[in-house]
Design an enzyme around this catalytic site. Sequence first.
Site, PDB file in Angstrom:
ATOM      1  N   ASP A   1      44.673 -33.467  36.786  1.00  0.00           N
ATOM      2  CA  ASP A   1      44.343 -32.120  36.311  1.00  0.00           C
ATOM      3  C   ASP A   1      44.194 -32.166  34.787  1.00  0.00           C
ATOM      4  OD1 ASP A   1      44.057 -29.342  36.239  1.00  0.00           O
ATOM      5  OD2 ASP A   1      46.218 -28.949  36.322  1.00  0.00           O
TER       6      ASP A   1
ATOM      7  N   GLU B   1      39.755 -32.335  31.108  1.00  0.00           N
ATOM      8  CA  GLU B   1      38.437 -32.031  30.490  1.00  0.00           C
ATOM      9  C   GLU B   1      38.285 -32.699  29.124  1.00  0.00           C
ATOM     10  OE1 GLU B   1      40.501 -29.724  31.893  1.00  0.00           O
ATOM     11  OE2 GLU B   1      39.368 -29.869  33.749  1.00  0.00           O
TER      12      GLU B   1
ATOM     13  N   ASP C   1      40.122 -23.588  38.947  1.00  0.00           N
ATOM     14  CA  ASP C   1      40.829 -22.311  39.087  1.00  0.00           C
ATOM     15  C   ASP C   1      39.920 -21.149  39.467  1.00  0.00           C
ATOM     16  OD1 ASP C   1      42.926 -23.860  38.385  1.00  0.00           O
ATOM     17  OD2 ASP C   1      43.161 -23.052  36.378  1.00  0.00           O
TER      18      ASP C   1
HETATM   19  O1  MIG Z   1      47.165 -24.785  32.977  1.00  0.00           O
HETATM   20  O2  MIG Z   1      49.380 -27.540  37.045  1.00  0.00           O
HETATM   21  O3  MIG Z   1      43.663 -26.097  37.883  1.00  0.00           O
HETATM   22  O4  MIG Z   1      45.392 -26.240  40.074  1.00  0.00           O
HETATM   23  O5  MIG Z   1      48.065 -25.553  39.640  1.00  0.00           O
HETATM   24  C1  MIG Z   1      47.210 -24.752  34.368  1.00  0.00           C
HETATM   25  C2  MIG Z   1      49.236 -26.176  37.062  1.00  0.00           C
HETATM   26  C3  MIG Z   1      47.386 -26.148  34.870  1.00  0.00           C
HETATM   27  C4  MIG Z   1      45.535 -25.972  36.417  1.00  0.00           C
HETATM   28  C5  MIG Z   1      45.019 -26.426  37.747  1.00  0.00           C
HETATM   29  C6  MIG Z   1      45.849 -25.808  38.820  1.00  0.00           C
HETATM   30  C7  MIG Z   1      47.296 -26.193  38.654  1.00  0.00           C
HETATM   31  C8  MIG Z   1      47.792 -25.764  37.264  1.00  0.00           C
HETATM   32  N1  MIG Z   1      46.943 -26.341  36.237  1.00  0.00           N
END
Ligand code: MIG
Length: 755
Positions: A404, A407, A478
């Site tokens: 996650d 980017e 998201d």
């Molecule tokens: O700033 O890890 O898209 O699936 O649950 C949020 C917490 C960070 C974004 C991800 C989401 C995840 C969440 N993350």
Amino acid sequence: MEKNLLKYMIQEQKVLLEYGNVKGYLEIITDEIARVYIETGSEIIQTGALCDDVFPSGSFEVKEQDGVICISTPKMIIKVRDELKIDFYDTDGNIVCKDFDGKRTQKNRLSELDKALLEQEGHSASEEEEYHYTVIKDLQNIKAFYGLGDKTGYLNKKGYMYEMWNTDNPDPQLENFKALYKSIPFLIALTDTSCYGLYFDTSYHSYFDMGSESDEYYYIAAEAGNIDYYYIAGENISDVITGYTYLTGRMTLPQLFALGYHQSRWSYASKNEVREIADNMRKNRIPCDVIHFDIDYMENYKVFTFDDKRFENADEFIRDLAKDGFKVVTIIDPGVKKEEGYYVYEEGIKNGYFVKNPDGTVYENEVWPGESVFPDFGNEDVRKWWGGLHEKLVNKGVRGIWNDMNEPASFKGPLPDNIVFRNGDRKTSHKEMHNLYGHYMAKATYEGMKKYDKRRPFVITRACFAGSQKYTTAWTGDNHSLWVHLQMAIPQLLNLSMSGMAFVGTDIGGFGSDATAELMARWIQVGCFSPLFRNHSAMGTKYQEPWRFGKEVLDIYRKYVELRYTLIPYFYDLFHECEKTGIPVLRPLILHYSNDKEVVNMNDEFMVGENILVSPVVNQGQTKKLVYLPEGKWYDYFTKELYEGGQYIIKDSPLDTCPIFVKAGSLIPKYPVMQYIGEKVIDTLELDYYPGEKAEYIHYLDDGESFDYLEGKYNCYRISYDGENAVKEYIHKGFERDYKDCIIKNTCTGVVKTL
Ligand code: MIG
């Protein structure tokens, strides 16, 4: 300016060209694929998206006449004219893709008075974009554009403007969003007579105006780099996808369990909570294979740690879950907490593995663990190190990794352009590496998992680039629990699928905002067909597990998860096909019915393979669905009613009903319902027959786990049936655990044929 042909030269697979002061070349990669390279004053930079084994080898002939260079291959003709403008023709001489003849007319939406007022207030009134280069193509013959990765909006991208710059924007994503988490600079153009693809091999911030500025041309522009793109000829969309995935790669088969149902939430913050979820799955008879651990399993969000109170004895806990058929996937973010004594931080600092400021100090920004530093994934040594960190997780029994925030996302403003990264042996900047960050993180993860777990790695990522399908699956980030996002899920997954990323899904039920019971019931009807089948929601939103919405929804939910589990062998066969050809599991109708005008813009129907058509309800309150059936004959999956294709029908669709159709003359392999994959031993190959013309089906079988199939340890069968005569033959026989029996069941008459 001098624009005529000055000289040309053939050098192996390249035709080097000089037109006036423009220099470049065409490189014949295959008979269908040509690379266009034009110098625009940058060094030669390739993204690394391409497969290592792409060796230019197409056959071609070159002729010159009146300053026009004509290159022909067995599959296409390329003509290069003044100013190094390039047109692509089919072998019958029809023009397919043409460089635009005129100049861009930049949008000019501000009047003189508007500008004066803006300037008076100290705002910029300039409408000019500053692109490093712009490639302008003719739009006249184009019916639709597809691909472009995970962009929001609708299936057909014609008329919209997008950007390639991996972006984490938590606002509800709408069709006016220019960019999301992924950058896949690949488009498919459907023309009046055929089809082509363009892949722009640039990781720099780029712009894809698909006819928003003009109805005469579309353009692709970038902030840096040379013009470097691949033209992919094809008679249909499938050919183009096959060509594109030949260049950028195809995923290897997933482990079978990964096709099952995944339950997730930010966050299950303790063993007890996870245990309760797992128990509820089994108690409520909702088949489930995977549970995801979001960031809260870690100690202070430190990657590669487990909180030793809330997740005490994680090994033992994960082993216990495994006994009940659950596999654990843990999240790993790129941000490494800056903390003395924390081994990941210390090792990375010692070896210079984190990205740096121009002055050589380590760059810091804030993410979940607080002040953090960022691994330089473009560097192979860093990838090896990072991959190695997964050994610990594998030893704990973790079966997959969720990447996650890659980017990369950061809380204290975006990373500046000039942050120093590596790309292989070269020093470069964030500007070049931004869009590749998730790609290389996934690569590091894949390689680490492969090394230590040995089985086919299961990686899921949020950010990626062209070619990431070689390493990872992806989810769309998201979304929210909104009907518009259920609607968007369909075109978004279809376009990702056409962009090489076939193993994809959205957060079922929506991530942000609260899901209603009705939305949940409808979302599972779409979700059970997405290759990646995961329910996930955000901390603080309404709990979204299947039993949180009352008995009616629970029963509906079970019906569709069970449906998915019965279709697992069909899905697996599609993954096998995808590994061979790149043709995705989930397909828009246009992929199979490219001459049918009705399906050019079909946003609320899709196909799973060639045999199953799904037309879900994606509107609140709707209980009848307008379904379009393309040519052929179609059976209602539930009632077995037969419909003539080439028409719209209105289908009753109460809350528990998703309109699903199977093409007449199909054989569909089936598993019994299981609570998790592997719960039952399958020694009978069972196929459903939907009467029609003679049905033929290719079925694939292997151990569902290891890479042994690459050494031939698999079986592949061709089964055909016309209602009377059934034939089952081996196309390949190399897997010892063969089926004992094979039965075909006529779904209309109930008659069973044993082979
Ligand atoms: O700033 O890890 O898209 O699936 O649950 C949020 C917490 C960070 C974004 C991800 C989401 C995840 C969440 N993350």
